[in-house]
Structures are given as C-alpha cells and as structure tokens.
Design an enzyme around this catalytic site. Structure first.
Site, mmCIF file in Angstrom:
data_model
loop_
_atom_site.group_PDB
_atom_site.id
_atom_site.type_symbol
_atom_site.label_atom_id
_atom_site.label_comp_id
_atom_site.label_asym_id
_atom_site.label_seq_id
_atom_site.Cartn_x
_atom_site.Cartn_y
_atom_site.Cartn_z
ATOM 1 N N SER A 199 -13.838 15.528 -10.004
ATOM 2 C CA SER A 199 -15.207 15.856 -10.422
ATOM 3 C C SER A 199 -15.692 14.842 -11.453
ATOM 4 C CB SER A 199 -15.254 17.270 -11.000
ATOM 5 O OG SER A 199 -16.580 17.547 -11.406
ATOM 6 N N ASP B 38 -13.150 25.206 -7.198
ATOM 7 C CA ASP B 38 -13.755 24.332 -8.200
ATOM 8 C C ASP B 38 -13.749 25.055 -9.541
ATOM 9 O OD1 ASP B 38 -15.302 22.515 -9.610
ATOM 10 O OD2 ASP B 38 -17.155 22.924 -8.499
ATOM 11 N N MET C 159 -26.836 19.984 -12.226
ATOM 12 C CA MET C 159 -27.202 21.204 -12.973
ATOM 13 C C MET C 159 -28.617 21.045 -13.508
ATOM 14 S SD MET C 159 -23.748 21.627 -15.204
ATOM 15 C CE MET C 159 -22.115 21.562 -14.454
HETATM 16 C C1 DX5 Z 1 -18.322 23.523 -13.054
HETATM 17 C C2 DX5 Z 1 -18.308 22.419 -12.054
HETATM 18 C C3 DX5 Z 1 -16.996 21.782 -11.799
HETATM 19 C C4 DX5 Z 1 -16.358 21.107 -12.978
HETATM 20 C C5 DX5 Z 1 -14.883 21.359 -12.861
HETATM 21 O O1 DX5 Z 1 -19.581 24.118 -13.053
HETATM 22 O O2 DX5 Z 1 -18.795 22.894 -10.792
HETATM 23 O O3 DX5 Z 1 -17.049 20.869 -10.691
HETATM 24 O O4 DX5 Z 1 -16.586 19.712 -13.035
HETATM 25 O O5 DX5 Z 1 -14.283 20.912 -14.015
HETATM 26 P P1 DX5 Z 1 -12.794 21.312 -14.430
HETATM 27 O O6 DX5 Z 1 -11.892 20.819 -13.343
HETATM 28 O O7 DX5 Z 1 -12.627 20.610 -15.726
HETATM 29 O O8 DX5 Z 1 -12.759 22.806 -14.542
HETATM 30 ZN ZN ZN Z 2 -18.653 21.568 -8.988
#
Ligand code: DX5
Ligand code: ZN
Length: 216
Positions: free
Chosen positions: A9, A175, A38
């Site tokens: 990510s 995710d 976002m």
């Molecule tokens: C959260 C995102 C994720 C995020 C995951 O809203 O959708 O894709 O980047 O990050 P980690 O792996 O750090 O939880």
């Molecule tokens: Zn995500």
C-alpha cells in the site's frame, strides 16, 4: 484457486520519493501496487487523487489497484480508469453499486467491492457474481498502521464458502493490519490478495517481508 497476490500500500511509502518507492516495492516482489483514495468525507482522512495515481502509473510496471474511500465513487471512478487495473468501491458509499461496478468493467478495469469491518457480508452477496474482487476490510478504513480485527475472519470464510458454492472466482482481498502474523489466518480463511502498508514499507528488508507474507 487464485494465486496469492501481494499488494504493498503506497499510503505507507515516502511520498517525497514516489518513483523510488515504487521501484523498491516492485524489486522486492510486489504483484500489484495498492493506492488508497480518501475524500475526507467517506473517511476522516485525505490522501491523494487522480494526478498522483497517474504519476505512479508512469513509474510502475505492475498493475495499480485503486481503493476508493470516497462518498461518490460513481462520480470519481472515471478519473482513475486510465491508470488503474482494478478499481474497488465501497458498498456503504452513496451510489448505485451494480451500475458503478458495470461502469468500471465497461471502462476496461476489473471491479472490486469493499465492505467495512462492521458491514455484514449479506449486502455484498447480490453483487458477487458481477465483480472481480471482494475487499474485506480488516481495519476501519481511513488510516494505515492500525491493528488487524480478528472478527473479520468469519466474513472472509463466509465469502470463500459462497464463492465455492456458486462456482465463482472473484478474488478475496484483505486490507489493514496485514503482517506475517495476521496473513496466515486470513489466507487460511480464504483470502488470496493481501494489501500491506506499514509491515512492508517500514520493514528493514521489503523482499523478506513480502516473502514472509507469501508463506502464509
Ligand atoms: C486503510 C487503507 C489501507 C492501508 C493499510 O484505510 O485502506 O490500504 O494503507 O495500511 P496498513 O497495512 O499499515 O494497515
Ligand atoms: Zn486500501
């Protein structure tokens, strides 16, 4: 069975050096690059938009997996179809879900549908035959670096059972909070597409961190 895919990510990368971070993830073994959009409304955070994803597209050799955490995905998805391979929208957003999924596919991308940790699988079931990927959020969307929520495992398992019972092949993506410790239970319950931000970009050796996720 779908082969396991690992999608670092980009939210957890160093934005000052986007091109280098993408190259680092790709040479470490990334299959896809996950990009979180976002809007400050659907979730309590603002990340980056279409211009940033287009810049990533110019550096990347692997497919871009765009996760739209926005209130109106039907309005915004067309701005990502040039750059993305897969576009995932949320069931809980304000749109005609079936029409958005069909539009994404008509534009030449694969279509994903995401559900928040508190959203039951039931609302997604009617859409599963028309999509390529179901994203079971394993943290509340909005921020990287949160802890995996174990209660989501039963939803992953139910989705995998539905997929088998109906002869479907959509991917099941997880995710949020995915690490070498949380990936094995997610995969054991049916996940085949792992998104990980913090555990990969903050690892000392990303190649080893990706390899550790692959042995799930
Ligand atoms: C959260 C995102 C994720 C995020 C995951 O809203 O959708 O894709 O980047 O990050 P980690 O792996 O750090 O939880
Ligand atoms: Zn995500």
């Amino acid at each position: 069975m779908n082969p396991l895919l690992i999608a670092p990510s980009i939210l957890a990368s160093d934005f000052r050096r986007l091109g280098e971070e993408i190259a680092r993830a790709e040479s470490a073994g990334a299959d896809w690059l996950h990009m979180d959009i976002m809007d400050g409304h659907f979730v309590d955070n603002i990340s980056f938009g279409p211009a940033f994803v287009a810049a990533a597209r110019k550096c990347a050799t692997r497919p871009l997996d765009v996760h739209l955490m926005v209130s109106r995905p039907d309005h915004f998805y067309p701005r990502f179809t040039e750059s993305a391979r897969n576009i995932t929208v949320h069931l809980e957003a304000q749109h005609d879900v079936a029409a958005t999924l069909a539009g994404i596919r008509a534009a030449g991308c694969t279509a994903g549908l995401a559900i928040r940790p508190a959203t039951p699988l039931e609302g997604a079931l009617p859409h599963l035959p028309q999509l390529d990927l179901l994203l079971v959020m394993t943290v509340e969307p909005g921020f990287g670096g949160q802890e995996f929520i174990p209660a989501t495992l039963s939803k992953i398992e139910a989705a995998a059972r539905f997929r088998a019972d109906h002869g479907l092949t959509f991917r099941i993506q997880v995710d949020g909070g995915i690490t070498p410790a949380t990936a094995p239970p997610a995969v054991a319950h049916g996940a085949d597409t792992l998104v990980a931000g913090t555990s990969l970009f903050r690892a000392e050796r990303m190649d080893q961190a990706i390899a550790a996720l692959r042995t799930s």
